[in-house]
Design a protein around this motif. Sequence first.
Motif, PDB file in Angstrom:
ATOM      1  N   LEU A  31      -3.983   5.790  -0.691  1.00 45.13           N
ATOM      2  CA  LEU A  31      -5.230   5.448  -0.014  1.00 45.13           C
ATOM      3  C   LEU A  31      -6.285   6.294  -0.723  1.00 45.13           C
ATOM      4  O   LEU A  31      -7.335   5.826  -0.859  1.00 45.13           O
ATOM      5  N   GLN A 246      -4.772  -0.301   4.964  1.00 47.96           N
ATOM      6  CA  GLN A 246      -5.904   0.521   4.466  1.00 47.96           C
ATOM      7  C   GLN A 246      -6.180   0.195   2.962  1.00 47.96           C
ATOM      8  O   GLN A 246      -7.328   0.095   2.505  1.00 47.96           O
ATOM      9  N   SER A 249      -6.568  -3.153   1.701  1.00 49.46           N
ATOM     10  CA  SER A 249      -7.906  -3.540   1.921  1.00 49.46           C
ATOM     11  C   SER A 249      -8.917  -3.099   0.854  1.00 49.46           C
ATOM     12  O   SER A 249      -9.877  -3.782   0.639  1.00 49.46           O
ATOM     13  N   GLY A 258     -11.749   1.275   4.629  1.00 51.75           N
ATOM     14  CA  GLY A 258     -10.145   1.388   4.628  1.00 51.75           C
ATOM     15  C   GLY A 258      -9.984   1.532   5.891  1.00 51.75           C
ATOM     16  O   GLY A 258      -8.820   1.549   6.223  1.00 51.75           O
ATOM     17  N   GLY A 259     -10.743   1.357   6.969  1.00 51.45           N
ATOM     18  CA  GLY A 259     -10.348   1.317   8.266  1.00 51.45           C
ATOM     19  C   GLY A 259      -9.751  -0.117   8.759  1.00 51.45           C
ATOM     20  O   GLY A 259     -10.506  -0.942   8.176  1.00 51.45           O
ATOM     21  N   ASP A 260      -8.698  -0.143   9.766  1.00 52.90           N
ATOM     22  CA  ASP A 260      -8.114  -1.214  10.174  1.00 52.90           C
ATOM     23  C   ASP A 260      -8.606  -1.562  11.250  1.00 52.90           C
ATOM     24  O   ASP A 260      -8.193  -2.446  12.063  1.00 52.90           O
ATOM     25  N   SER A 275      -5.043   9.163   9.597  1.00 52.39           N
ATOM     26  CA  SER A 275      -5.676   8.846   8.295  1.00 52.39           C
ATOM     27  C   SER A 275      -6.582   9.777   7.763  1.00 52.39           C
ATOM     28  O   SER A 275      -7.386  10.191   8.386  1.00 52.39           O
TER      29      SER A 275
END
Length: 291
Positions: A31, A246, A249, A258-260, A275
């Motif tokens: 990430l 994330q 994405s 990167g947030g879902d 995260s």
Amino acid sequence: MVLTKEYRVCMPITVEEYRVGQLYMIARHSLEQSGDGEGVEVVENKTCVDPEHGNGQFTEKRIHLSSRLPYWIQAIIPKIFYVTEKAWNYYPYTITEYTCSFIPRFHIEIKTKYENNNGCTENCLSLTPEQLAERIVDHIDIAYDDLSPKHYKEEEDPRFFQSKKTKRGPLIEGWRANYTPIMCSYKLVNASFEVFGFQTKVEDFIHSCIREVLLLGHRQAFTWIDEWHEMTLEDVRRYEAKLQKQTNSLLTNPDDGGGDGDNKSQKSGSVTPTSPKSPKSPEKKGYFSWF
């Protein structure tokens, strides 16, 4: 001739503990290293079975990194460039392979075995006499080997870090001789780049990158211990799956932080992994998952 090295990396944890710490570290690294359309794309992550090693986990990733390579390598590769990583994890034994999207003669194979000792097993990976004759052994000290200044953080320095949960650390010089607990990652790395005029230079570069990433990654796995030590294997698998979404994405939507959007809590009684906060263009530290 393929350049073969065996890296031995000791850590002040047990092999069983590192099973969780390794998965946490790799997911978080992926990430943090992704953004602006480059980084680590998770293509596949599934269970697998081997007749010799039993049940395991297979992952395939595409590592998009062309703009972060040295200029002399950028000059010979196309803009659309990625490295494919395939890994078979039969913990405590793993196999990892890397191939290039456009150079068929580029190949890295890494065989790893983890043992609860300080790197004293002379043929942990059961090499033949011919392989032993060609092998170069390199002991990596996570506390006292030099790390690139661009990667250094005082809070991730094992010479100063002490875990609040386990009280392990700081590591004093010579710690590998008598520290408990202690484990060692034995990593046999075969790197080949069979392109005339570039083979020696690229293979040396590959091994310098591998050593830096191993040093950095194992330092972080230890100094992040308070974040993963209470996780179960199921907890870290959920964390891994969440961060994979994330990460992918960030590659497909560079403006996405990167947030879902999923803030649902985990089942009662389990650890709720969170995260790490990653900026839009996070600092890139090292790409591969061979830890």
